[in-house]
Design an enzyme around this catalytic site. Sequence first.
Site, PDB file in Angstrom:
ATOM      1  N   CYS A  52       4.735  -1.869 -10.153  1.00 15.19           N
ATOM      2  CA  CYS A  52       5.527  -2.680  -9.210  1.00 15.19           C
ATOM      3  C   CYS A  52       4.669  -3.302  -8.106  1.00 15.19           C
ATOM      4  O   CYS A  52       4.485  -4.512  -8.064  1.00 15.19           O
ATOM      5  CB  CYS A  52       6.635  -1.841  -8.573  1.00 15.19           C
ATOM      6  SG  CYS A  52       7.853  -1.229  -9.748  1.00 15.19           S
ATOM      7  N   ARG A  53       4.151  -2.463  -7.191  1.00 15.75           N
ATOM      8  CA  ARG A  53       3.501  -2.995  -5.995  1.00 15.75           C
ATOM      9  C   ARG A  53       2.059  -3.440  -6.224  1.00 15.75           C
ATOM     10  O   ARG A  53       1.688  -4.569  -5.881  1.00 15.75           O
ATOM     11  CB  ARG A  53       3.542  -1.936  -4.871  1.00 15.75           C
ATOM     12  CG  ARG A  53       4.932  -1.681  -4.343  1.00 15.75           C
ATOM     13  CD  ARG A  53       5.001  -0.420  -3.506  1.00 15.75           C
ATOM     14  NE  ARG A  53       4.780   0.775  -4.320  1.00 15.75           N
ATOM     15  CZ  ARG A  53       4.743   2.016  -3.868  1.00 15.75           C
ATOM     16  NH1 ARG A  53       4.886   2.229  -2.571  1.00 15.75           N
ATOM     17  NH2 ARG A  53       4.562   3.038  -4.684  1.00 15.75           N
ATOM     18  N   SER A  54       1.213  -2.557  -6.769  1.00 15.03           N
ATOM     19  CA  SER A  54      -0.209  -2.928  -6.870  1.00 15.03           C
ATOM     20  C   SER A  54      -0.471  -4.086  -7.852  1.00 15.03           C
ATOM     21  O   SER A  54      -1.410  -4.859  -7.604  1.00 15.03           O
ATOM     22  CB  SER A  54      -1.098  -1.707  -7.159  1.00 15.03           C
ATOM     23  OG  SER A  54      -0.760  -1.078  -8.360  1.00 15.03           O
ATOM     24  N   CYS A 101      -1.124   1.879  -6.172  1.00 12.47           N
ATOM     25  CA  CYS A 101       0.209   2.408  -5.838  1.00 12.47           C
ATOM     26  C   CYS A 101       0.451   3.625  -6.721  1.00 12.47           C
ATOM     27  O   CYS A 101      -0.510   4.225  -7.224  1.00 12.47           O
ATOM     28  CB  CYS A 101       1.291   1.342  -5.982  1.00 12.47           C
ATOM     29  SG  CYS A 101       1.511   0.670  -7.644  1.00 12.47           S
ATOM     30  N   ASP A 127       8.387   1.594  -1.891  1.00 17.05           N
ATOM     31  CA  ASP A 127       8.476   1.594  -3.351  1.00 17.05           C
ATOM     32  C   ASP A 127       9.782   0.900  -3.761  1.00 17.05           C
ATOM     33  O   ASP A 127      10.869   1.375  -3.432  1.00 17.05           O
ATOM     34  CB  ASP A 127       8.477   3.054  -3.816  1.00 17.05           C
ATOM     35  CG  ASP A 127       8.515   3.181  -5.318  1.00 17.05           C
ATOM     36  OD1 ASP A 127       8.734   2.167  -6.007  1.00 17.05           O
ATOM     37  OD2 ASP A 127       8.331   4.304  -5.800  1.00 17.05           O
ATOM     38  N   ASN A 185       1.498   1.747 -10.741  1.00 21.43           N
ATOM     39  CA  ASN A 185       0.747   0.530 -11.126  1.00 21.43           C
ATOM     40  C   ASN A 185       1.592  -0.410 -11.972  1.00 21.43           C
ATOM     41  O   ASN A 185       1.086  -1.091 -12.856  1.00 21.43           O
ATOM     42  CB  ASN A 185      -0.574   0.875 -11.841  1.00 21.43           C
ATOM     43  CG  ASN A 185      -1.547  -0.294 -11.998  1.00 21.43           C
ATOM     44  OD1 ASN A 185      -2.313  -0.338 -12.951  1.00 21.43           O
ATOM     45  ND2 ASN A 185      -1.520  -1.257 -11.097  1.00 21.43           N
TER      46      ASN A 185
HETATM   47  P1  4NP Z   1       4.865   1.385  -8.084  1.00 26.07           P
HETATM   48  O1  4NP Z   1       6.390   1.762  -8.323  1.00 26.07           O
HETATM   49  O2  4NP Z   1       4.198   2.644  -7.587  1.00 26.07           O
HETATM   50  O3  4NP Z   1       4.947   0.324  -7.044  1.00 26.07           O
HETATM   51  O4  4NP Z   1       4.323   0.898  -9.411  1.00 26.07           O
HETATM   52  C1  4NP Z   1       6.816   2.831  -9.124  1.00 26.07           C
HETATM   53  C2  4NP Z   1       6.957   2.674 -10.475  1.00 26.07           C
HETATM   54  C3  4NP Z   1       7.423   3.712 -11.251  1.00 26.07           C
HETATM   55  C4  4NP Z   1       7.719   4.913 -10.668  1.00 26.07           C
HETATM   56  C5  4NP Z   1       7.569   5.079  -9.319  1.00 26.07           C
HETATM   57  C6  4NP Z   1       7.104   4.027  -8.542  1.00 26.07           C
HETATM   58  N1  4NP Z   1       8.210   5.993 -11.458  1.00 26.07           N
HETATM   59  O5  4NP Z   1       8.554   7.030 -10.884  1.00 26.07           O
HETATM   60  O6  4NP Z   1       8.296   5.871 -12.682  1.00 26.07           O
END
Ligand code: 4NP
Length: 156
Positions: free
Chosen positions: A12-14, A7, A123, A10
């Site tokens: 939240c989702r992955s 993602c 997201d 790294n």
């Molecule tokens: P992820 O979510 O891609 O599912 O881990 C996010 C976590 C942090 C951010 C964006 C998406 N950020 O912009 O900090």
Amino acid sequence: MKILMVCLGNICRSPLAEGILKEKFKQNGIKGTVDSAGTAAYHAGEKPDPRSIEVARKYGIDIKSQTARKFRIEDFDNFDKIFVMDGENFDNIKLVARNNNDIQKVDLILNQAFPDKNLHVPDPYYGGKDGFENVYNMLDNACDVIVEKIKNNNLL
Ligand code: 4NP
């Protein structure tokens, strides 16, 4: 079978996708490697988001020992399949791919359950708890399909 979940951050989702698929590998006696990475390094070295840890824990999966890392070029060599969460992740991975063989390893994870629909795992970072529950359920469903395909020798 070696699978990498990707993602943006790294956190939240992955990490959820990694934890869910690892658990299903264990339950189904599948040998393999499951890891996760982000296309961005903002959160490298961090634990998963507390909301991801919480929703995983609710379903009996412990992801708190995971540590975020950035996607690296060797991941194309070290994994058989690279599942991305959304189109932005896909674009970012394509930018660093060395050749067509690299690109062919990559697919949107929801195309496993909904072939060719190109659906995204949203997201959940800026939303509430419901978003994490929704992401969990989408990934759980996709990972069930991945496991069935591996069992049938049919994960392309
Ligand atoms: P992820 O979510 O891609 O599912 O881990 C996010 C976590 C942090 C951010 C964006 C998406 N950020 O912009 O900090």
